[in-house]
Scaffold this motif. Structure first.
Motif, short mmCIF file in Angstrom:
data_model
loop_
_atom_site.label_atom_id
_atom_site.label_comp_id
_atom_site.label_asym_id
_atom_site.label_seq_id
_atom_site.Cartn_x
_atom_site.Cartn_y
_atom_site.Cartn_z
N PHE A 134 0.81 -1.23 0.00
CA PHE A 134 0.00 0.00 0.00
C PHE A 134 0.85 1.28 0.00
N PRO A 135 1.78 1.43 0.94
CA PRO A 135 2.59 2.66 0.92
C PRO A 135 3.43 2.79 -0.35
N ILE A 136 3.91 1.64 -0.85
CA ILE A 136 4.70 1.70 -2.09
C ILE A 136 3.83 2.19 -3.24
N LEU A 137 2.62 1.61 -3.30
CA LEU A 137 1.67 1.99 -4.35
C LEU A 137 1.33 3.48 -4.27
N ILE A 138 1.09 3.91 -3.03
CA ILE A 138 0.75 5.33 -2.84
C ILE A 138 1.90 6.22 -3.28
N GLY A 139 3.10 5.79 -2.91
CA GLY A 139 4.28 6.55 -3.30
C GLY A 139 4.41 6.64 -4.81
N ILE A 140 4.18 5.49 -5.49
CA ILE A 140 4.30 5.47 -6.95
C ILE A 140 3.24 6.38 -7.59
N ILE A 141 2.00 6.21 -7.09
CA ILE A 141 0.90 7.02 -7.65
C ILE A 141 1.19 8.50 -7.47
N SER A 142 1.60 8.85 -6.24
CA SER A 142 1.87 10.25 -5.93
C SER A 142 2.97 10.81 -6.82
N LEU A 143 4.01 10.02 -6.98
CA LEU A 143 5.13 10.46 -7.81
C LEU A 143 4.70 10.61 -9.27
N ALA A 144 3.92 9.61 -9.72
CA ALA A 144 3.47 9.65 -11.12
C ALA A 144 2.60 10.87 -11.37
N VAL A 145 1.64 11.10 -10.46
CA VAL A 145 0.75 12.25 -10.62
C VAL A 145 1.56 13.55 -10.59
N PHE A 146 2.52 13.60 -9.67
CA PHE A 146 3.36 14.79 -9.56
C PHE A 146 4.13 15.04 -10.86
N LEU A 147 4.72 13.95 -11.39
CA LEU A 147 5.51 14.09 -12.61
C LEU A 147 4.65 14.50 -13.81
N ILE A 148 3.48 13.87 -13.90
CA ILE A 148 2.57 14.22 -15.03
C ILE A 148 2.15 15.67 -14.91
N THR A 149 1.80 16.07 -13.66
CA THR A 149 1.37 17.46 -13.44
C THR A 149 2.49 18.43 -13.84
N GLN A 150 3.71 18.06 -13.48
CA GLN A 150 4.84 18.93 -13.84
C GLN A 150 5.02 18.99 -15.35
#
Lengths: 177, 241
Positions: free
Chosen positions: A32-48
């Protein structure tokens, strides 16, 4: 002696179930935390990546280039504004010359125009003739115009008088345009 | 009657010992759920917002580029000439000189004699008339000519700049009077919107421009073909040098 004595406590069903649950919970707690980390990073990168800052910079550059042509822009807008207004005026303008020509074209020999008053709404004609027949012909031609809605839409005979001194008939007609 | 549950420390310890290996994963999952609500959801919201902003910015940029393209493609000299024609056709203020020039040149071209005339100019210092869509100057001109000649004048003045409109014509055998309205339109700042798109002039408006060009040239060619010279106009026009 009985050889079948089991000294190890048997794992009951509930215990196995609890162990399974514990394992599943642990797995979830790790994934779960790994998944959340990946999702968060992915969303952050896409947003950037789609950040409009670069586009805004280009916008500003284009706006600056347009600003350099400000004089041209104002002239262009004035031309467009004038054209729009001129078009509106010309479209609403009544062609008086044509209307008068149309009316005058109906005058026949023997009928002379004494007076003509025309504005945006109506026309008042005063005509003279030595013959009532000529006047009648003229009125008939005007009636045809009304029927065809050509220039005039109505016709009213306001007066018919006889001038004894000049020996002529005078008629006054009014029409709405 | 509500029954009381009697728990002692020992019982709690047993329950704790029995479930303590569940506690850490449970709290981790709880924290993760909290992170989803507090971080991921706002992040996703921000993503959609940024995406929308980016789309809008892209659209605006495309519009601006098109505007720049249109603006760059405009020929300065042609624009200047279009501005002169349109501003002459519909002045931004009461163009007293332009009106008299039009009146005299049209009269000259039509071969009519301008008699007495009267203006209704209104307040000369007031440049803005908010009530009227197209403010105008009313001018009544008397001619010592019959309706045929005056009608010729009406026809020519209708094709003369600045643009005018006839409001009334009155004629008898020997004299006629024509009431004309010469329009002007104040250019207010609200007419030019800051963010207004720069759209090329439409074909019908370009045709109108051509027509306005003809208005002017028709008048000048009429004068030339009838043997009149521009110099004659200048002497007749009280505003000419």
């Amino acid at each position: 002696m009985n050889n079948n004595i089991n000294l190890i406590l048997p794992k009951d069903k509930e215990f196995v179930e609890r162990q399974k649950k514990g394992k599943a919970l642990n797995t979830i707690a790790i994934v779960f935390p790994i998944l959340i980390g990946i999702i968060s990073l992915a969303v952050f990168l896409i947003t950037q990546a789609i950040n409009p800052t670069a586009i805004r910079r280009q916008q500003d550059e284009t706006i600056n280039e347009i600003a350099k042509l400000q004089d041209k822009k104002i002239k262009f807008f004035i031309v467009k504004d004038r054209l729009g207004n001129i078009d509106s005026i010309l479209k609403n303008r009544i062609n008086f010359a044509e209307n008068i020509n149309n009316l005058l074209s109906k005058t026949i020999s023997g009928v002379s125009l004494v007076n003509l008053d025309i504005d945006n709404k109506q026309v008042v004609l005063t005509l003279s003739s030595l013959s009532l027949k000529s006047l009648d012909e003229f009125i008939n031609s005007l009636i045809v115009m009304v029927e065809k809605k050509d220039t005039i839409r109505s016709l009213r005979l306001d007066s018919l008088t006889f001038n004894e001194k000049e020996n002529e008939y005078l008629i006054s007609l009014s029409s709405s345009l | 009657m509500i029954g009381r549950v009697n728990t002692d420390i020992q019982s709690i310890k047993i329950i704790y010992n029995r479930n303590k290996h569940f506690l850490i994963p449970f709290f981790v999952i709880l924290i993760c759920i909290g992170l989803i609500v507090q971080v991921i959801v706002p992040q996703i919201r921000t993503f959609f917002k940024v995406r929308e902003e980016a789309e809008n910015a892209s659209r605006r940029l495309a519009d601006l580029k098109k505007d720049l393209e249109v603006l760059s493609s405009l020929d300065e000299n042609m624009l200047e000439s279009q501005l002169k024609i349109t501003s002459f056709a519909l002045p931004i203020n009461k163009d007293f000189g332009g009106i008299l020039s039009a009146l005299y040149s049209a009269a000259q071209a039509a071969g009519v004699n301008v008699g007495a005339f009267s203006f209704q100019l209104g307040d000369l210092s007031k440049s803005e008339e908010k009530d009227a869509k197209f403010p105008s100057i009313e001018l009544t001109v008397n001619f010592e000519n019959d309706i045929g000649a005056v009608n010729n004048f009406i026809d020519i003045v209708g094709k003369t700049l600045p643009i005018s409109d006839i409001s009334a014509v009155s004629t008898d055998n020997d004299s006629s009077s024509v009431s004309l309205l010469f329009y002007y339109k104040v250019l207010s700042t609200s007419d030019i919107q800051k963010d207004e798109r720069i759209v090329p002039i439409s074909n019908d408006k370009l045709s109108l421009l051509d027509k306005l060009n003809t208005f002017n040239s028709t008048l000048l060619s009429n004068i030339s073909s009838e043997g009149g010279e521009l110099s004659t106009l200048k002497t007749t026009n009280p505003f000419a040098d």
